[in-house]
Motif scaffolding. Structure first.
Motif, PDB file in Angstrom:
ATOM      1  N   UNK A 137      36.327  89.686  30.844  1.00 32.81           N
ATOM      2  CA  UNK A 137      36.520  88.274  31.179  1.00 32.81           C
ATOM      3  C   UNK A 137      37.945  88.075  31.668  1.00 32.81           C
ATOM      4  N   UNK A 138      38.157  86.990  32.343  1.00 28.25           N
ATOM      5  CA  UNK A 138      39.471  86.630  32.835  1.00 28.25           C
ATOM      6  C   UNK A 138      39.368  85.418  33.727  1.00 28.25           C
ATOM      7  N   UNK A 139      40.306  85.308  34.637  1.00 29.82           N
ATOM      8  CA  UNK A 139      40.339  84.160  35.540  1.00 29.82           C
ATOM      9  C   UNK A 139      40.877  84.617  36.885  1.00 29.82           C
ATOM     10  N   UNK A 140      41.019  83.668  37.793  1.00 31.06           N
ATOM     11  CA  UNK A 140      41.546  83.969  39.119  1.00 31.06           C
ATOM     12  C   UNK A 140      42.970  83.445  39.239  1.00 31.06           C
ATOM     13  N   UNK A 141      43.769  84.139  40.031  1.00 25.77           N
ATOM     14  CA  UNK A 141      45.040  83.607  40.515  1.00 25.77           C
ATOM     15  C   UNK A 141      44.850  83.394  42.007  1.00 25.77           C
ATOM     16  N   UNK A 142      45.291  82.254  42.497  1.00 26.65           N
ATOM     17  CA  UNK A 142      45.124  81.904  43.907  1.00 26.65           C
ATOM     18  C   UNK A 142      46.499  81.581  44.493  1.00 26.65           C
ATOM     19  N   UNK A 143      46.791  82.195  45.645  1.00 30.12           N
ATOM     20  CA  UNK A 143      48.061  81.979  46.326  1.00 30.12           C
ATOM     21  C   UNK A 143      47.777  81.674  47.793  1.00 30.12           C
ATOM     22  N   UNK A 144      48.397  80.623  48.304  1.00 34.20           N
ATOM     23  CA  UNK A 144      48.198  80.201  49.692  1.00 34.20           C
ATOM     24  C   UNK A 144      49.457  80.505  50.495  1.00 34.20           C
ATOM     25  N   UNK A 145      49.283  81.205  51.602  1.00 37.98           N
ATOM     26  CA  UNK A 145      50.347  81.448  52.582  1.00 37.98           C
ATOM     27  C   UNK A 145      51.621  82.057  51.979  1.00 37.98           C
ATOM     28  N   UNK A 146      51.482  82.912  50.993  1.00 38.04           N
ATOM     29  CA  UNK A 146      52.620  83.594  50.358  1.00 38.04           C
ATOM     30  C   UNK A 146      53.667  82.642  49.790  1.00 38.04           C
ATOM     31  N   UNK A 147      53.256  81.440  49.452  1.00 36.29           N
ATOM     32  CA  UNK A 147      54.192  80.493  48.836  1.00 36.29           C
ATOM     33  C   UNK A 147      54.617  81.037  47.471  1.00 36.29           C
ATOM     34  N   UNK A 148      55.748  80.612  46.942  1.00 38.93           N
ATOM     35  CA  UNK A 148      56.241  81.183  45.684  1.00 38.93           C
ATOM     36  C   UNK A 148      55.479  80.714  44.445  1.00 38.93           C
ATOM     37  N   UNK A 149      54.489  79.857  44.586  1.00 40.97           N
ATOM     38  CA  UNK A 149      53.708  79.403  43.450  1.00 40.97           C
ATOM     39  C   UNK A 149      52.236  79.746  43.671  1.00 40.97           C
ATOM     40  N   UNK A 150      51.508  79.775  42.593  1.00 41.13           N
ATOM     41  CA  UNK A 150      50.063  80.017  42.630  1.00 41.13           C
ATOM     42  C   UNK A 150      49.430  79.229  41.506  1.00 41.13           C
ATOM     43  N   UNK A 151      48.127  79.206  41.478  1.00 36.38           N
ATOM     44  CA  UNK A 151      47.457  78.535  40.371  1.00 36.38           C
ATOM     45  C   UNK A 151      46.369  79.430  39.813  1.00 36.38           C
ATOM     46  N   UNK A 152      45.983  79.120  38.589  1.00 36.06           N
ATOM     47  CA  UNK A 152      44.910  79.850  37.925  1.00 36.06           C
ATOM     48  C   UNK A 152      43.632  79.027  38.016  1.00 36.06           C
ATOM     49  N   UNK A 153      42.527  79.700  38.253  1.00 37.44           N
ATOM     50  CA  UNK A 153      41.219  79.058  38.301  1.00 37.44           C
ATOM     51  C   UNK A 153      40.339  79.763  37.277  1.00 37.44           C
ATOM     52  N   UNK A 154      39.910  79.033  36.260  1.00 36.93           N
ATOM     53  CA  UNK A 154      39.069  79.609  35.212  1.00 36.93           C
ATOM     54  C   UNK A 154      37.682  78.977  35.207  1.00 36.93           C
ATOM     55  N   UNK A 155      37.325  78.295  36.301  1.00 41.04           N
ATOM     56  CA  UNK A 155      36.053  77.584  36.353  1.00 41.04           C
ATOM     57  C   UNK A 155      34.857  78.425  36.738  1.00 41.04           C
ATOM     58  N   UNK A 156      35.076  79.525  37.450  1.00 39.81           N
ATOM     59  CA  UNK A 156      33.963  80.387  37.842  1.00 39.81           C
ATOM     60  C   UNK A 156      32.934  79.696  38.709  1.00 39.81           C
TER      61      UNK A 156
END
Length: 152
Positions: free
Chosen positions: A88-107
Motif C-alpha cells: 500500500x501507499x500513495x502517489x506523489x504528483x509533480x507538475x512541470x518540475x516545480x519545487x513542490x508536489x502533492x500526495x494523492x491517497x484517493x486511488x
C-alpha cells in the motif's frame, strides 16, 4: 440397483479425491492472505496513460488515467503500513518540475488538472511507500491548447 450403487460409489471416490486435494492445498503455511506479508510478492507497477483527448482539446482539462499492479492506493501513512500485502501507499504528483508536489491517497484512477496555462506541460506521477520512499514513476507530457473564451 447395481447401477445406482456403482454411481454412488464413483461419486464418493470423486468427493474423497477432491477433499484430499483441498486438504493438501491448505496445509499450514500454504494459504495466502491479504492480511500478512507474502514472500516473493511481485513488484508494484504504475502504468500512466496520456491525458484523455476530448477534455484536453475542448476544455483544457488534463485527465491523466493511471492504474497500479500489486499496489493499493490508500490513505495510510507511517512504518506500520509497510508490512501489508499487497503493498500500500500513495502517489506523489509533480507538475512541470516545480519545487513542490502533492500526495494523492484517493486511488481514483486519474489525476485531474485544470487551469494550466496553454502550452507544453509534463506531470510526474510516482508510487511511494507509506514512509514516502519512491518505488517508481512515469511522466505524462502533453500540450494544453489555447481555448477561446477561457482566462488562465
Amino acid at each position: 440397483m447395481i447401477t445406482t450403487v456403482r454411481a454412488l460409489g464413483l461419486a464418493a471416490i470423486a468427493l474423497l479425491t477432491v477433499a484430499t486435494a483441498i486438504a493438501q492445498a491448505q496445509t499450514p503455511g500454504s494459504v495466502q492472505t491479504q492480511f500478512l506479508p507474502i514472500k516473493d510478492e511481485p513488484e508494484p507497477k504504475l502504468l500512466v496513460d496520456q491525458p484523455l483527448a476530448e477534455p484536453l482539446t475542448t476544455r483544457g482539462v488534463a485527465i491523466i488515467p493511471y492504474r497500479t499492479e500489486n499496489f493499493r492506493i490508500l490513505p495510510i501513512f507511517g512504518p506500520g503500513a509497510s508490512d501489508v500485502s499487497p503493498r500500500v501507499g500513495h502517489l506523489h504528483v509533480n507538475v512541470d518540475d516545480l519545487p513542490w508536489r502533492w500526495a494523492d491517497a484517493g486511488g481514483t484512477g486519474a489525476i485531474v488538472l485544470t487551469g494550466l496555462p496553454a502550452g507544453k506541460h509534463k506531470v510526474l506521477i510516482e508510487i511511494v511507500t507509506p514512509e514516502h520512499r519512491v518505488i517508481g514513476g512515469q511522466t505524462a507530457s502533453f500540450t494544453v491548447p489555447a481555448i477561446h473564451g477561457q482566462h488562465h
